[in-house]
Design an enzyme around this catalytic site. Structure first.
Site, PDB file in Angstrom:
ATOM      1  N   GLU A 192       0.885  -1.171   0.000  1.00  0.00           N
ATOM      2  CA  GLU A 192       0.000   0.000   0.000  1.00  0.00           C
ATOM      3  C   GLU A 192       0.918   1.214   0.000  1.00  0.00           C
ATOM      4  OE1 GLU A 192      -1.712   3.067   1.039  1.00  0.00           O
ATOM      5  OE2 GLU A 192      -2.076   2.194   3.023  1.00  0.00           O
TER       6      GLU A 192
ATOM      7  N   CYS B  56      -1.628   9.003   2.554  1.00  0.00           N
ATOM      8  CA  CYS B  56      -1.443   8.493   1.198  1.00  0.00           C
ATOM      9  C   CYS B  56      -2.672   8.826   0.369  1.00  0.00           C
ATOM     10  CB  CYS B  56      -1.131   7.004   1.203  1.00  0.00           C
ATOM     11  SG  CYS B  56      -2.313   6.067   2.101  1.00  0.00           S
TER      12      CYS B  56
HETATM   13  C1  UN1 Z   1      -2.747   6.132   4.781  1.00  0.00           C
HETATM   14  O1  UN1 Z   1      -2.599   7.340   4.602  1.00  0.00           O
HETATM   15  O2  UN1 Z   1      -1.774   5.332   4.687  1.00  0.00           O
HETATM   16  O3  UN1 Z   1      -8.484   6.908   3.848  1.00  0.00           O
HETATM   17  C2  UN1 Z   1      -4.024   5.528   5.219  1.00  0.00           C
HETATM   18  C3  UN1 Z   1      -7.865   7.514   4.723  1.00  0.00           C
HETATM   19  C4  UN1 Z   1      -7.549   6.776   5.996  1.00  0.00           C
HETATM   20  C5  UN1 Z   1      -6.370   5.884   5.832  1.00  0.00           C
HETATM   21  C6  UN1 Z   1      -5.186   6.483   5.184  1.00  0.00           C
HETATM   22  N1  UN1 Z   1      -8.692   5.992   6.375  1.00  0.00           N
HETATM   23  O4  UN1 Z   1      -7.525   8.674   4.588  1.00  0.00           O
END
Ligand code: UN1
Length: 513
Positions: A266, A300
């Site tokens: 991921e 992310c």
């Molecule tokens: C991440 O930034 O690695 O969708 C995860 C989102 C959060 C998870 C982000 N539930 O922004």
């Protein structure tokens, strides 16, 4: 910062830390010498000194995990679910303390720190239900008096490598599912956030102890890249789930692939929101601003690009400029502030470097960026969210900078907007703001967004745990948390049982002796 960090650590039961730590055992890892320091980006204070695991500690943890797996895998899945349920309850009890610690060690707002712990609670609930639903299919055999079906078995040790930006939730997405599936875990948290990891390990450890579970079902290893490399090259760890940059993911994928192990990656995103001529602009503004500046642009799923229809471009740009003017930047534990610090001064340097590169390529900043100085910003990690008008093919726009830099791009037709949205190497999250059904459906269709997540009238960040989370292309292709992501943590076995008194061969083959 007036949060009494010591009382929070007392509440969480964190007294001292060592490099390697298994559930059910005392702190381990005596052989290490090196230390790792965790500084809070909130006020620059040193908040933890953790020892770094040495190879001997690593071997000790692997041995504990291997032996724990023998016991854990034969506990019925719903009973494993019951233990995960208790972990969820322990998180409920510790939500305030852990959420505050996340906010202090990582720098995200308190609301987001608490939200992260809520994601942990939610995934535990999800996993409890799932522990009774690890379904396999049954098939009709082509041979008479034969039964064919498939079942799912645990893999063994699941290695979890997590990033600083979601220092606790991403571990729990992996751990909760891996555990109910019958696996044991080894967690290497980010070197930038070891303290929150130690706190989680304490919480889950107590639950395991109370249930007399074998030592070593959940293990924590504090370490640097060397520990990560030990894990990725280790054939005793059948699955590595890694969250982080694309650069890191390529190295992990190559190492795990070379030994034909499984990896769940991921990685980076370069997420865009298309703001159509048919968008509700007020609603779009909230989605865009939260997506771009929430977690100081360090998710992310953060919104990095806005692809705006030419007819609403100027109006929306003005709205954005006004909204950015009202942003309060400062101590994330003060709930009046919208934006906290970046994780460290290296991240600040990367932010400045990206701004420079963007300008050099012809980017025009309509909200300028800068590093904040003065009494409230003594850690040197606070930056001003900024906005630049760019072209999608700028090198810097194609790159994920983990900072609150928002790029604006103009479009004429929806086809063009979708091509721009897809025209980056990453493929995590995407969104369209439109009240037009045809546009929305085209965006979600096979000729629409190429991302793992595609939303309508919602921003790019803040995905719920119930959906499969992850993305395509350089985002790595893995899926975590909801839907049927659990399958990645298990091995599928096809079983055929012959209850006839002959042995007919498949495909009509005759083989008489
Ligand atoms: C991440 O930034 O690695 O969708 C995860 C989102 C959060 C998870 C982000 N539930 O922004």
């Amino acid at each position: 910062m007036n949060t009494d960090i010591q009382s929070i650590l007392n509440k969480l039961g964190v007294k001292e830390s060592n490099a390697a730590f298994s559930t059910g055992s005392n702190w381990g890892g005596e052989s290490n010498q090196e230390i790792l320091k965790s500084f809070s980006p909130v006020d620059g204070k040193l908040i933890a000194i953790a020892k770094v695991a040495a190879v001997a500690d690593y071997e000790d943890i692997i041995a504990k995990a291997q032996s724990a797996f023998k016991e854990w895998r034969v506990i019925p899945a719903p009973k494993r679910g019951e233990i995960v349920r208790q972990f969820g309850d322990a998180l409920r009890e510790n939500k305030d303390a852990l959420g505050t610690l996340v906010s202090y060690e990582m720098g995200k707002s308190l609301q987001e720190g608490l939200g992260e712990v809520q994601e942990m609670i939610d995934i535990c609930d999800f996993a409890v239900g799932l522990s009774r639903q690890l379904y396999g299919l049954t098939m009709h055999s082509e041979r008479p008096s034969h039964r064919m079906y498939e079942q799912w078995h645990p893999l063994g040790i699941v290695g979890i490598i997590s990033a600083f930006n979601f220092p606790v939730a991403v571990w729990s997405w992996n751990a909760a599912l891996a555990l109910i599936c019958g696996n044991v875990c080894i967690w290497k948290p980010s070197e930038k956030t070891p303290l929150t990891a130690v706190a989680c390990q304490h919480i889950i450890s107590k639950v395991f102890k109370a249930n007399d579970v074998a030592e070593g079902v959940c293990n924590l290893i504090i370490g640097d890249k060397a520990v990560g490399e030990l894990m990725t090259n280790d054939g005793r760890i059948p699955l590595i789930s890694a969250t982080g940059s694309t650069r890191m993911g390529k190295a992990v994928g190559a190492a795990v692939g070379a030994r034909l192990g499984k990896s769940l990656l991921e990685l980076g995103g370069n997420n865009a929101i298309i703001i159509s001529e048919h968008a509700d602009l007020d609603m779009s503004l909230i989605g865009a601003v939260f997506g771009a500046v929430g977690t100081a642009g360090q998710r992310c799923t953060s919104t990095r690009r806005l692809i705006i229809h030419e007819s609403v471009y100027d109006a929306f740009k003005e709205k954005l400029i006004k909204a950015y003017d009202q942003l309060r930047i400062g101590d994330p534990l003060d709930q009046n502030n919208h934006v906290g610090p970046l994780i460290d001064t290296d991240a600040v340097a990367a932010y400045l470097d990206s701004i420079q590169k963007c300008k050099a390529e012809g980017g025009k900043f309509v909200v300028e960026g800068s590093v904040l100085t003065g009494e409230h910003y003594s850690s040197g990690c606070y930056v001003k969210p900024c906005i630049a008008e760019v072209k999608n093919d700028f090198k810097i726009v194609q790159h994920e900078t983990f900072a609150p830099i928002l790029y604006l791009i103009k479009y004429k037709t929806l086809d063009e907007a979708i091509a721009l949205q897809n025209g980056v190497p990453q493929g995590l999250s995407s969104a369209i703001m439109t009240l037009n059904l045809r546009e929305a459906e085209q965006f979600l269709s096979a000729k629409g967004s190429d991302c793992g997540i595609a939303n309508v009238n919602i921003g790019t960040s803040g995905a719920e745990i119930g959906g499969a989370f992850g993305g395509e292309k350089e985002t790595g292709g893995g899926r975590e948390s909801g839907s049927d992501a659990w399958r990645a943590y298990m091995r599928r076995q096809t079983n055929t049982i012959n209850y006839s008194n002959t042995l007919p061969l498949a495909q009509g083959i005759k083989f008489d002796l």
